[in-house]
Design a protein around this motif. Structure first.
Motif, PDB file in Angstrom:
ATOM      1  N   GLU A 124       0.844  -1.207   0.000  1.00 28.18           N
ATOM      2  CA  GLU A 124       0.000   0.000   0.000  1.00 28.18           C
ATOM      3  C   GLU A 124       0.876   1.252   0.000  1.00 28.18           C
ATOM      4  O   GLU A 124       1.870   1.340   0.728  1.00 28.18           O
ATOM      5  N   TYR A 154      -3.589   2.384  -4.944  1.00 31.78           N
ATOM      6  CA  TYR A 154      -3.653   1.992  -3.531  1.00 31.78           C
ATOM      7  C   TYR A 154      -2.571   0.943  -3.253  1.00 31.78           C
ATOM      8  O   TYR A 154      -1.880   0.998  -2.256  1.00 31.78           O
ATOM      9  N   CYS A 192      -7.108   6.896   1.271  1.00 28.92           N
ATOM     10  CA  CYS A 192      -6.025   7.308   2.185  1.00 28.92           C
ATOM     11  C   CYS A 192      -4.723   7.586   1.457  1.00 28.92           C
ATOM     12  O   CYS A 192      -3.970   8.486   1.836  1.00 28.92           O
ATOM     13  N   CYS A 193      -4.443   6.791   0.397  1.00 32.89           N
ATOM     14  CA  CYS A 193      -3.125   6.897  -0.250  1.00 32.89           C
ATOM     15  C   CYS A 193      -2.934   8.174  -1.079  1.00 32.89           C
ATOM     16  O   CYS A 193      -1.852   8.776  -1.005  1.00 32.89           O
ATOM     17  N   CYS A 200       0.494   4.039   1.339  1.00 31.91           N
ATOM     18  CA  CYS A 200       0.648   4.614   2.683  1.00 31.91           C
ATOM     19  C   CYS A 200       1.726   3.889   3.484  1.00 31.91           C
ATOM     20  O   CYS A 200       2.412   4.503   4.308  1.00 31.91           O
TER      21      CYS A 200
HETATM   22 ZN   LIG Z   1      -3.342   4.276   1.999  1.00 28.82          ZN
END
Ligand SMILES: [Zn+2]
Length: 679
Positions: A362, A410, A439-440, A364
């Protein structure tokens, strides 16, 4: 006028000197006063990209990523992230929509605006941030609590939802990103408007954890707030924030029935392996490193060192990707009883378990690894951490966003094929908005907006150059003297780097040049004279002298094309190679092989001569590699799992490799990083 006594004058001068020495407290991560660090960063606006690779990425970030993402975030038909704040403050009516971590992801985008504003001082961005802060601050409760899913529910009286009731409500994740964004905004603008909101929220958390049970400590899902709370301590100097940060780490040891997935099966200080959800893990490790930087608690650093070793020796992809598994089982669990087996997902797997098609990686998690390694670099001054940062920045970070800044990943697999007979959960085409988990994208944007803050660091001895790229630096050394220099280079496409001074202090000080771990042959000269220095790959080389304004440093990092093999325990890559030149990992895309052939039909002779060439992808000039590979004349695999090999059916074929980060920018394609080796 009455004469001041000598001691008072000396004291006054001392205070002035101390004030001057502590002027480097506007860095991205402010370790200038952290007692257990070797290095600290420069101020947010000290280093500015000028020309070349990262200057181009910064421009795309400023002109494409940030405005496009704002249009998405403020459009309630697409993201609802900003609308949630507008509803929570009473400006609009409605219900909360989107994932519970929407607030945190909005703060990440906001942080990218502040990061860019620090460089450009663009009034429009300043105004936009003021307007947004005015809305955000009105969503905060009197007691400091700020989290739109619960606030909106309570406003609408639609449920009896209470704060910190739902483990997966991501309150601390959201508040953590608020803290970090507020510190960056404060340092970029000098304003306290968002910092005051973050202070109230941190005070709330302080009081909350004073009275909360260990069970509630488990709510620390994806703990961005460990980094956030320490940064609040660094900004405000309020000792209770450091007390909070320490207790947040310590309270994890009290969790009952914890899981490797959330890194709380065993107390942190006893951990030795990178385990569980890779984003949560890397955020935890970065936050613990922050706590160590302030407290010097050796038991924390011992665990971090062991976990780091486990990661780089057994679990890190060649691209810097982190978190091999979509779904799996914790390999470290204490029992083989089926009922006690612990599930993990988006997680680190077993040692050497590094699949390519199903690699999760991922974005993140890869970013979390950058955040962690930057803190380890500040703590130790060791170049091996900058090596990991560089690897991640050029490869697994940049692969997460298209070259034009319009689409995001992602997950970051190392192989994509149309032939798989199952569906992977996450798209293999970049998306502008990842509707079920965005989120990413903002994490990627804030990282690219802030990379210039990682180029340099400072110690009492002088200036440390961690990353190479065209930029100017105007900074204050630790003793308060001014230093200005220019870095010119076409890095990473070649390894020639020139550093010219524009202002130097009149005294001896050192310039530390990072010799990357991948570079076996480097040269350093000053004013054309070759320096007799020990240049060790993976270490800094120290140049100490009385510098003059006319001095020029030339660093040459030779970057031949290399074929890289993996430890044979990585089953998925046995008898295959990855191609690397300098810090850049290359890949093979289906558009660059003869028509009708598959990427799996290509093999690279061990002695292949791959020559650098130029290719333009989405208006970006990129160095590709061209050479003669071998292509097998394979028939289709129709319903077969095994078959006898065909002999002597290979032909020479021209191929082109492009940087891994640039894959998927020329329409739909198949891609692989690892390619069979023909010995
Ligand atoms: Zn993420």
């Amino acid at each position: 006028m009455k004469k001041l006594p000598g001691t008072i004058i000396i004291l006054f001068c001392f205070i002035l000197a101390v004030q001057k020495i502590s002027t480097q407290d506007n860095g991205l991560v402010n370790t200038s006063g952290s007692p257990y660090t070797q290095l600290s960063g420069v101020n947010l606006d000290d280093a500015v990209w000028t020309r070349g690779f990262w200057a181009e990425r910064f421009e795309i970030c400023k002109d494409s990523m940030i405005p496009r993402m704002w249009r998405i975030l403020e459009d309630p038909e697409i993201s609802h992230a900003y609308r949630n704040f507008e509803i929570a403050c009473g400006k609009e009516t409605g219900t909360h929509k989107g994932p519970p971590f929407n607030d945190g992801d909005f703060y990440k985008w906001f942080e990218s605006v502040a990061g860019v504003y620090a460089i450009t001082k663009d009034n429009g961005l300043n105004q936009l941030m003021d307007d947004i802060i005015s809305t955000i601050s009105k969503t905060q409760r009197e007691d400091g609590y700020i989290h739109t899913p619960v606030t909106i529910d309570q406003l609408n009286k639609s449920s009896d939802k209470k704060e910190f009731q739902e483990r997966l409500d991501f309150e601390t994740y959201n508040i953590g990103h608020l803290m970090t964004a507020a510190c960056v905004h404060h340092r970029a603008t000098g304003k306290n408007s968002l910092l005051d909101v973050a202070k109230k929220a941190t005070d709330y958390l302080y009081d909350f954890y004073k009275r909360s049970s260990p069970e509630l400590a488990r709510n620390a899902i994806c703990p961005s707030h460990y980094m956030g709370v320490v940064e609040m301590y660094r900004t405000t100097k309020d000792p209770k924030y450091l007390e909070l940060a320490e207790s947040l780490i310590n309270i994890r040891s009290l969790v009952k029935n914890g899981t490797d997935h959330n890194q709380d099966r065993i107390p942190f200080r006893l951990q030795t392996k990178a385990t569980g959800h890779a984003v949560r893990a890397n955020y935890l490790y970065a936050g613990v490193a922050d706590v160590y930087a302030e407290t010097g608690d050796d038991s924390l650093l011992t665990a971090l060192n062991l976990i780091w070793q486990d990661l780089v020796q057994r679990k890190l992809y060649v691209t810097g990707g982190c978190g091999a598994l979509y779904d799996g089982v914790s390999p470290e669990g204490t029992s083989y009883k089926p009922s006690e087996i612990q599930q993990v997902h988006q997680a680190y797997g077993r040692d050497y378990q590094l699949p390519n098609i199903t690699a999760h990686n991922e974005s993140c998690a890869n970013i979390g690894n950058i955040l962690w390694n930057w803190r380890m670099l500040m703590i130790t001054g060791k170049a091996k951490y900058a090596d990991i940062m560089e690897l991640t920045l050029y490869n697994s970070l940049l692969a997460g966003v298209s070259i034009d800044g319009k689409g995001y990943f992602y997950t970051n697999p190392l192989c994509v094929t149309d032939d798989i007979t199952y569906t992977l959960r996450w798209s293999k085409e970049r998306e502008e908005y990842i509707s079920h988990c965005n989120c990413c994208p903002p994490n990627t944007v804030r990282t690219i907006a802030e990379i210039q803050n990682y180029i340099y660091s400072l110690s009492g001895k002088g200036l440390w150059i961690n990353l190479y790229g065209g930029n100017t630096l105007s900074t204050t050394l630790k003793d308060g003297s001014e230093l200005k220099l220019v870095q010119e280079t076409n890095y990473p496409w070649d390894g020639d780097i020139q550093i010219s001074f524009m202002q130097v202090p009149e005294k001896e000080f050192s310039i530390f040049l990072r010799i990357p771990g991948w570079c076996n042959e480097a040269e350093v000269s000053v004013n054309g004279e070759k320096m007799d220095l020990s240049l060790v790959p993976g270490e800094y080389a120290e140049l100490k002298r009385n510098w003059s304004k006319a001095d020029k440093i030339k660093l040459i990092l030779h970057m031949p094309v290399k074929l890289i093999e993996a430890n044979p325990l990585v089953e998925e890559t046995r008898n295959q190679v990855a191609v690397k030149r300098g810090p850049v990992v290359y890949c093979l895309e289906s558009v660059d092989i003869p028509e009708g052939k598959k990427i799996f039909d290509i093999a690279l002779p061990a002695k292949i001569d791959l020559k650098p060439g130029l290719i333009s992808i989405k208006n970006s000039d990129i160095v590709c590699l061209e050479g003669k590979a071998e292509i097998a004349d394979n028939s289709e695999w129709k319903g077969q799992l095994y078959r006898e090999i065909s002999k002597d059916n290979t032909q020479p074929a021209n191929i082109r490799l492009i940087p891994y980060y640039a894959w998927g920018n020329r329409g739909h394609s198949e891609m692989t990083v690892w390619i069979p080796l023909k010995r």
